[in-house]
Scaffold this motif. Structure first.
Motif, PDB file in Angstrom:
ATOM      1  N   GLU A 147     -25.440  11.228   0.040  1.00 12.57           N
ATOM      2  CA  GLU A 147     -24.938  10.775  -1.259  1.00 12.57           C
ATOM      3  C   GLU A 147     -25.860  11.321  -2.339  1.00 12.57           C
ATOM      4  O   GLU A 147     -27.081  11.124  -2.264  1.00 12.57           O
ATOM      5  CB  GLU A 147     -24.896   9.250  -1.318  1.00 12.57           C
ATOM      6  N   GLY A 148     -25.279  11.994  -3.303  1.00 11.83           N
ATOM      7  CA  GLY A 148     -26.104  12.577  -4.366  1.00 11.83           C
ATOM      8  C   GLY A 148     -27.121  13.538  -3.787  1.00 11.83           C
ATOM      9  O   GLY A 148     -26.769  14.436  -3.010  1.00 11.83           O
ATOM     10  N   ASP A 149     -28.376  13.322  -4.119  1.00 13.64           N
ATOM     11  CA  ASP A 149     -29.429  14.229  -3.637  1.00 13.64           C
ATOM     12  C   ASP A 149     -30.120  13.687  -2.384  1.00 13.64           C
ATOM     13  O   ASP A 149     -31.167  14.200  -1.999  1.00 13.64           O
ATOM     14  CB  ASP A 149     -30.458  14.487  -4.745  1.00 13.64           C
ATOM     15  N   SER A 150     -29.550  12.669  -1.755  1.00 18.35           N
ATOM     16  CA  SER A 150     -30.222  12.035  -0.619  1.00 18.35           C
ATOM     17  C   SER A 150     -29.400  12.127   0.671  1.00 18.35           C
ATOM     18  O   SER A 150     -28.172  12.149   0.633  1.00 18.35           O
ATOM     19  CB  SER A 150     -30.502  10.549  -0.910  1.00 18.35           C
ATOM     20  N   VAL A 151     -30.117  12.170   1.787  1.00 15.04           N
ATOM     21  CA  VAL A 151     -29.501  12.178   3.114  1.00 15.04           C
ATOM     22  C   VAL A 151     -30.143  11.079   3.949  1.00 15.04           C
ATOM     23  O   VAL A 151     -31.378  10.981   4.001  1.00 15.04           O
ATOM     24  CB  VAL A 151     -29.693  13.529   3.835  1.00 15.04           C
ATOM     25  N   CYS A 152     -29.325  10.269   4.571  1.00 13.11           N
ATOM     26  CA  CYS A 152     -29.823   9.242   5.484  1.00 13.11           C
ATOM     27  C   CYS A 152     -29.458   9.659   6.909  1.00 13.11           C
ATOM     28  O   CYS A 152     -28.289   9.947   7.190  1.00 13.11           O
ATOM     29  CB  CYS A 152     -29.189   7.891   5.145  1.00 13.11           C
TER      30      CYS A 152
END
Lengths: 142, 76
Positions: free
Chosen positions: A74-79
Motif C-alpha cells: 500500500e503506497g510506499d510500504s510492503v508488508c
C-alpha cells in the motif's frame, strides 16, 4: 510499482537472509536505511548493517531458508509475512550449537523510496526460537 | 486464562528436525538426519578422537601402523 516493491522485499528476505546473497543489500537498501528488529540490540544502519545482521543469523543457522507466505502493498510500504527454517549448527546469541532445526514466523514492513528500502520494521517469534532450541522451556508433546 | 505461549514447531528429540506440534505423534525420523544429529551431539568427542589419532599417527608406533596398513593394502 507495488509489485516491484514486493519483489524488492522478497529478495531481501529470501535471497539475502535465506540464501546468503549479501550483495543484494547494496542493491536493495538506501545508504541511510534503518532496520528495526527488536531481537537485535540496536537498529541496523545501511546495507552494511543489514549484512552484519544477516551474517549473525546465518552464522547460527547456516542452512537458513526463508519463504514468503504473503505480501500486501500500500503506497510506499510492503508488508511481508514469512517463515524461516534453519538448523542451529553455529553459535547464536552466545548459545552453543544445538544441532536442532527450528521454524519461526515473522512479519516485516518495508518502506521504499526511489526503488530502495529506506526503513524496515520486523517482528518475529524470537521466544519460539528460544523454546525450540531448548533455552526457554516449552510444553512437551506426547 | 492466558497460557504461556508455545511454539508452533518443536525439534524432534531423536533427529532434531523441526516438526509441527500437531504432527509430533506421526513424525518419522529420516535415518540420515538422525545420524547427522547424533554425530553433531558427539562433535566434541569426535574432534577429540581425531586430534588424538592424528597425534598418535605422528609417533613411531603410529607411523609404523600407517606404513603397515598401506603395505597390507597393496598386497590385498
Amino acid at each position: 510499482m507495488s509489485e516491484q516493491n514486493k519483489e524488492l522485499s522478497r529478495r531481501v528476505l529470501e535471497d539475502l537472509f535465506g540464501a546468503g546473497r549479501m550483495e543484494i543489500a547494496d542493491e536493495a537498501l538506501a545508504p541511510e536505511a534503518i532496520g528495526h528488529d527488536p531481537a537485535l540490540p540496536e537498529p541496523t544502519r545501511g546495507p552494511e548493517g543489514l549484512k552484519a545482521a544477516a551474517t549473525g543469523y546465518r552464522t547460527g543457522f547456516p542452512d537458513l531458508t526463508i519463504s514468503v507466505e504473503a505480501q500486501l502493498a500500500e503506497g510506499d510500504s510492503v508488508c511481508t509475512r514469512w517463515t524461516a527454517v534453519g538448523t542451529n549448527t553455529g553459535e547464536f546469541w552466545g548459545i552453543a550449537p544445538t544441532g536442532k532445526q527450528a521454524t519461526v514466523t515473522g512479519i516485516t514492513i518495508d518502506r521504499i523510496a526511489s526503488g530502495k528500502i529506506v526503513e524496515s520494521w520486523t517482528n518475529w517469534d524470537a521466544l519460539g526460537l528460544m523454546q525450540q532450541l531448548g533455552v526457554v522451556p516449552a510444553a512437551t508433546t506426547a | 486464562m492466558l497460557e504461556f505461549p508455545q511454539p508452533t514447531h518443536l525439534p524432534c528429540p531423536e533427529c532434531g528436525a523441526s516438526v509441527a506440534r500437531a504432527e509430533h505423534g506421526t513424525h518419522e525420523c529420516d535415518d540420515e538426519r538422525r545420524l547427522d544429529f547424533l554425530v553433531f551431539q558427539l562433535r566434541e568427542e569426535v574432534g577429540l578422537f581425531d586430534r588424538e589419532l592424528s597425534a598418535w599417527l605422528e609417533t613411531p608406533a603410529g607411523r609404523f601402523a600407517e606404513w603397515l596398513a598401506a603395505h597390507l593394502r597393496r598386497d590385498a
